[in-house]
Write an enzyme that holds these catalytic residues in place. Structure first.
Site, PDB file in Angstrom:
ATOM      1  N   ASP A  12      16.942  17.989  31.922  1.00  0.00           N
ATOM      2  CA  ASP A  12      16.884  17.493  30.542  1.00  0.00           C
ATOM      3  C   ASP A  12      15.740  16.504  30.330  1.00  0.00           C
ATOM      4  O   ASP A  12      15.909  15.482  29.652  1.00  0.00           O
ATOM      5  CB  ASP A  12      18.228  16.852  30.161  1.00  0.00           C
ATOM      6  CG  ASP A  12      19.338  17.878  30.122  1.00  0.00           C
ATOM      7  OD1 ASP A  12      19.077  19.031  29.735  1.00  0.00           O
ATOM      8  OD2 ASP A  12      20.481  17.537  30.494  1.00  0.00           O
ATOM      9  N   LYS A  62      24.437  26.639  24.403  1.00  0.00           N
ATOM     10  CA  LYS A  62      25.797  26.544  23.841  1.00  0.00           C
ATOM     11  C   LYS A  62      25.889  27.366  22.559  1.00  0.00           C
ATOM     12  O   LYS A  62      26.230  26.866  21.484  1.00  0.00           O
ATOM     13  CB  LYS A  62      26.196  25.089  23.621  1.00  0.00           C
ATOM     14  CG  LYS A  62      26.264  24.320  24.941  1.00  0.00           C
ATOM     15  CD  LYS A  62      26.931  22.976  24.796  1.00  0.00           C
ATOM     16  CE  LYS A  62      27.019  22.269  26.133  1.00  0.00           C
ATOM     17  NZ  LYS A  62      25.709  21.862  26.696  1.00  0.00           N
TER      18      LYS A  62
HETATM   19  O1  3DU Z   1      25.232  14.044  32.811  1.00  0.00           O
HETATM   20  P1  3DU Z   1      24.038  14.703  33.439  1.00  0.00           P
HETATM   21  O2  3DU Z   1      22.740  13.989  33.164  1.00  0.00           O
HETATM   22  O3  3DU Z   1      24.268  15.006  34.901  1.00  0.00           O
HETATM   23  O4  3DU Z   1      23.807  16.135  32.713  1.00  0.00           O
HETATM   24  C1  3DU Z   1      24.831  17.060  32.522  1.00  0.00           C
HETATM   25  C2  3DU Z   1      24.274  18.289  31.847  1.00  0.00           C
HETATM   26  O5  3DU Z   1      25.300  19.220  31.594  1.00  0.00           O
HETATM   27  C3  3DU Z   1      23.594  18.043  30.516  1.00  0.00           C
HETATM   28  O6  3DU Z   1      22.549  18.997  30.380  1.00  0.00           O
HETATM   29  C4  3DU Z   1      24.673  18.321  29.500  1.00  0.00           C
HETATM   30  O7  3DU Z   1      24.148  18.730  28.264  1.00  0.00           O
HETATM   31  C5  3DU Z   1      25.426  19.455  30.173  1.00  0.00           C
HETATM   32  N1  3DU Z   1      26.841  19.567  29.835  1.00  0.00           N
HETATM   33  C6  3DU Z   1      27.703  18.539  30.017  1.00  0.00           C
HETATM   34  O8  3DU Z   1      27.293  17.467  30.473  1.00  0.00           O
HETATM   35  C7  3DU Z   1      29.055  18.709  29.697  1.00  0.00           C
HETATM   36  C8  3DU Z   1      29.525  19.879  29.247  1.00  0.00           C
HETATM   37  O9  3DU Z   1      30.803  20.018  29.015  1.00  0.00           O
HETATM   38  C9  3DU Z   1      28.629  20.915  29.101  1.00  0.00           C
HETATM   39  C10 3DU Z   1      27.307  20.736  29.408  1.00  0.00           C
END
Ligand code: 3DU
Length: 215
Positions: A12, A62
């Site tokens: 991201d 999504k």
């Molecule tokens: O929290 P992080 O930075 O590790 O990123 C998690 C990723 O997964 C991010 O791209 C977010 O949009 C995606 N995601 C969720 O975090 C939760 C969900 O339920 C679905 C997708």
């Protein structure tokens, strides 16, 4: 997607240079790279093809629209070189069927969101998560997305989908979830973003997560 490390990078970041640098650094530790709106809106859909040379790409759009629009979105995503797409399920069976149909035509994968990992993910999703998981099975999806922040929910959803569908699970690290706990609860892959791409050494961070999971 071939299971080697049980780790999916959520990339991201919003610029191409950073994206390619991080993806190159961690490619040996990840089985797939998930891209979504931040990077694609920042750099265009062409980034998918560049990243696909390093690892299979999951397009996290999504998808949540009427069947015809879903079809058009999935076609663009697969033509761009993505190996898989993430869709919502709350739009109903006909919308999901449309995504699965296109995926099968292209020989690609569809993952369906069941319950999201953030605190608000329980407000509307909780009562319907199992129903969406069952629909993902019936529709012939590849797998589901379930929250690493709530391993008990991953366990519940695993009971619904059995062992034929995969579970990919975001929420590890920055959102508080533990990679080892959610793999033990039945997830096939964890999805990790900030804990890797914000680290001074993304490769070390990814390696540490792999070691913790012993997948
Ligand atoms: O929290 P992080 O930075 O590790 O990123 C998690 C990723 O997964 C991010 O791209 C977010 O949009 C995606 N995601 C969720 O975090 C939760 C969900 O339920 C679905 C997708």
């Amino acid at each position: 997607m071939e299971k080697k490390n049980c780790l999916i990078l959520a990339l991201d970041v919003t610029d191409r240079e950073n994206a390619l640098r991080i993806a190159n650094e961690v490619s040996e530790y990840v089985d797939s790279i998930k891209v979504g709106y931040p990077l694609v809106l920042g750099e265009g859909l062409g980034i998918v093809k560049e990243l696909a040379e390093l690892a299979p790409v999951i397009a996290d759009f999504k998808v949540a629209d009427i069947p015809n629009t879903d079809r058009l979105i999935c076609e663009q995503v697969f033509k761009a070189g993505a190996d898989a797409v993430i869709t919502h399920g709350f739009t109903g069976r006909d919308s999901l069927d449309s995504c699965v149909k296109v995926a099968k035509e292209y020989g690609r994968d569809v993952y369906v969101v069941t319950e999201m990992s953030h605190p608000g993910g329980v407000e509307f999703f909780r009562p319907v998560a199992e129903t969406i998981a069952k629909m993902a099975v019936d529709a012939g999806a590849t797998g589901v997305v379930a929250p690493a922040t709530r391993p008990e929910r991953v366990r519940d959803i695993r009971k619904i989908i059995g062992n034929d569908l995969h579970i990919i699970s975001p929420g590890v690290g920055a959102q508080g979830g533990s990679a080892a706990d959610v793999i033990n609860a039945g997830a096939d892959w964890v999805i990790v973003g900030r804990s890797i791409y914000n680290s001074d050494s993304p490769a070390d961070a990814a390696m540490k997560i792999c070691n913790d999971m012993k997948c």
